[in-house]
Write a protein that holds these residues in place. Sequence first.
Motif, PDB file in Angstrom:
ATOM      1  N   GLU A 169      -7.865  -4.123  -2.675  1.00 65.37           N
ATOM      2  CA  GLU A 169      -8.104  -4.746  -3.974  1.00 65.37           C
ATOM      3  C   GLU A 169      -7.050  -4.365  -5.009  1.00 65.37           C
ATOM      4  O   GLU A 169      -7.156  -4.744  -6.178  1.00 65.37           O
ATOM      5  CB  GLU A 169      -9.501  -4.373  -4.475  1.00 65.37           C
ATOM      6  N   ASP A 170      -6.053  -3.596  -4.613  1.00 71.20           N
ATOM      7  CA  ASP A 170      -4.953  -3.199  -5.498  1.00 71.20           C
ATOM      8  C   ASP A 170      -5.449  -2.416  -6.707  1.00 71.20           C
ATOM      9  O   ASP A 170      -4.995  -2.624  -7.834  1.00 71.20           O
ATOM     10  CB  ASP A 170      -4.162  -4.434  -5.951  1.00 71.20           C
ATOM     11  N   THR A 171      -6.376  -1.501  -6.464  1.00 72.51           N
ATOM     12  CA  THR A 171      -6.841  -0.602  -7.516  1.00 72.51           C
ATOM     13  C   THR A 171      -6.162   0.752  -7.331  1.00 72.51           C
ATOM     14  O   THR A 171      -5.766   1.110  -6.221  1.00 72.51           O
ATOM     15  CB  THR A 171      -8.370  -0.447  -7.483  1.00 72.51           C
ATOM     16  N   PRO A 172      -6.018   1.543  -8.420  1.00 73.26           N
ATOM     17  CA  PRO A 172      -5.259   2.796  -8.340  1.00 73.26           C
ATOM     18  C   PRO A 172      -5.800   3.767  -7.289  1.00 73.26           C
ATOM     19  O   PRO A 172      -7.002   3.881  -7.077  1.00 73.26           O
ATOM     20  CB  PRO A 172      -5.398   3.379  -9.749  1.00 73.26           C
ATOM     21  N   VAL A 173      -4.875   4.465  -6.651  1.00 69.36           N
ATOM     22  CA  VAL A 173      -5.215   5.498  -5.678  1.00 69.36           C
ATOM     23  C   VAL A 173      -4.704   6.831  -6.223  1.00 69.36           C
ATOM     24  O   VAL A 173      -3.518   6.958  -6.534  1.00 69.36           O
ATOM     25  CB  VAL A 173      -4.574   5.211  -4.304  1.00 69.36           C
TER      26      VAL A 173
END
Length: 479
Positions: free
Chosen positions: A426-430
């Motif tokens: 989902e291209d959320t921060p890691v």
Amino acid sequence: MDADVTDSAGTPAEPDKPADDEPTAGTSGPEAGTAGATDAADTADTVPTGDAAADEVPKGEAGTAGGLQDEAPATTSAADGQPADTDGTDGTDDAPAGTPNHKHRWMRWTALGTSVVVLAAAGVGWWFYRKLDGNITTDTTAAAELETYEKERPTPVAHGAQNILLLGSDTRSGEGNSKYGRDDGGSQRSDTTILLHIAANRQSATAMSIPRDLMVTIPSCHRPDGTRTKEQFSQFNWAFEFGGTACTIRTVERFTGIRIDHHMVVDFSGFKDMVNAVHGVEVCLKEPIDDADAHLKLPAGKQALNGEQALGFVRARKSIGNGSDTERMDRQQQFLGALVKKVQSNGVLLNPIRLYPVLDAATKSLTTDPGLDSLRDLYDLTRSVRNIPTEKVQFLTVPRQPYRADPNRDELIESKAAQLFKRLREDTPVAVVAGKKDKDAGSGNDSQQSSAGTDESASGGPNPTPTFSGTNAAAGMCG
């Protein structure tokens, strides 16, 4: 003319009796009011011609009318007032410096010289472009295989983000690779596999290593000899040996749910050449290394590794630390981070002279899908990520633990792996934290496990963003 009119020498002046008002012999200017004479004799009200007395020219200027030429420009033509031809040409080649003709001629030569330089540079640039572009090998077989199974592949979720599967091939075929082991008919396994996720906003990149011994379900794949394998639960790197890149991509997509947009395969020689192209990468070793299998012998301490040494360093396993594949992956991540840091700090991406050797080394041993098989495609990708801060280029390993049936193999820690896959999908921060250990990890061969952290912040409060063990490019290998 009056008899008592004399010239400046005191001798009587001969009367001028031109038949048709043309200049007398001994003068070279045009008839009345010569332009050059008028400009020079700015102290005289008039310039006498014909019957005019010579002594009306002020003393000290010139003795005769012809003497006015001492202050005038070069001899002119009565026809058009332009400089007269003195060498049998059209007159343009004899214009003194500073005249309009001289300036025009200088501009013409400058334009011609500039054109030659530009054309030469364009020719050289085109030659370099064609050479680099021709180095790249296109994997059309994988593209065709993936197209066959398009319906079973994950649907892209985050548009604009890029997921690229990087494969380090351990093939012994090809120039320079045979010394690393026996070439058994050109077969190969993915010695290193990294899923690189580039955020849509191009502000971060996350590289997730996949252990070669991770137990996963490998789908039925097409073999090079035309046969097909059956679906089976096996260690991950067998997928590359069974069906090459396409089989590996389908395996990764199946257990992560992440759509792979592109892939790159680099062999041993390509890795070495890239390290050499940046003049080595700095590492810090706590203990000396002596590994005959990896062709590596290094002293302890800080040092710069060349390509051959770097390859042995990232391949060595049993002679370093506890001999686990986990430690090797950690070492690979640290080295790649140091390589990224070296490239950015050296200004390689912005300096064509430094960038060319890197591109030449990379493209010579690079096999990609049709979407990345041109120098323009690779340049666009490089340009889009070159400004990512090194601390935002993160490395981690998929959360896993020793396999219950065989402690020498790995299995996913399902809940934590699912968290990581969802964030990448989902291209959320890691969030990656150096040195974090998983409390649930086993103590088998790979005792130090990369994993997701707990949902607690440092203060003990709720933290919606899970953290994962890893490193980043800013850390390098020497801090």
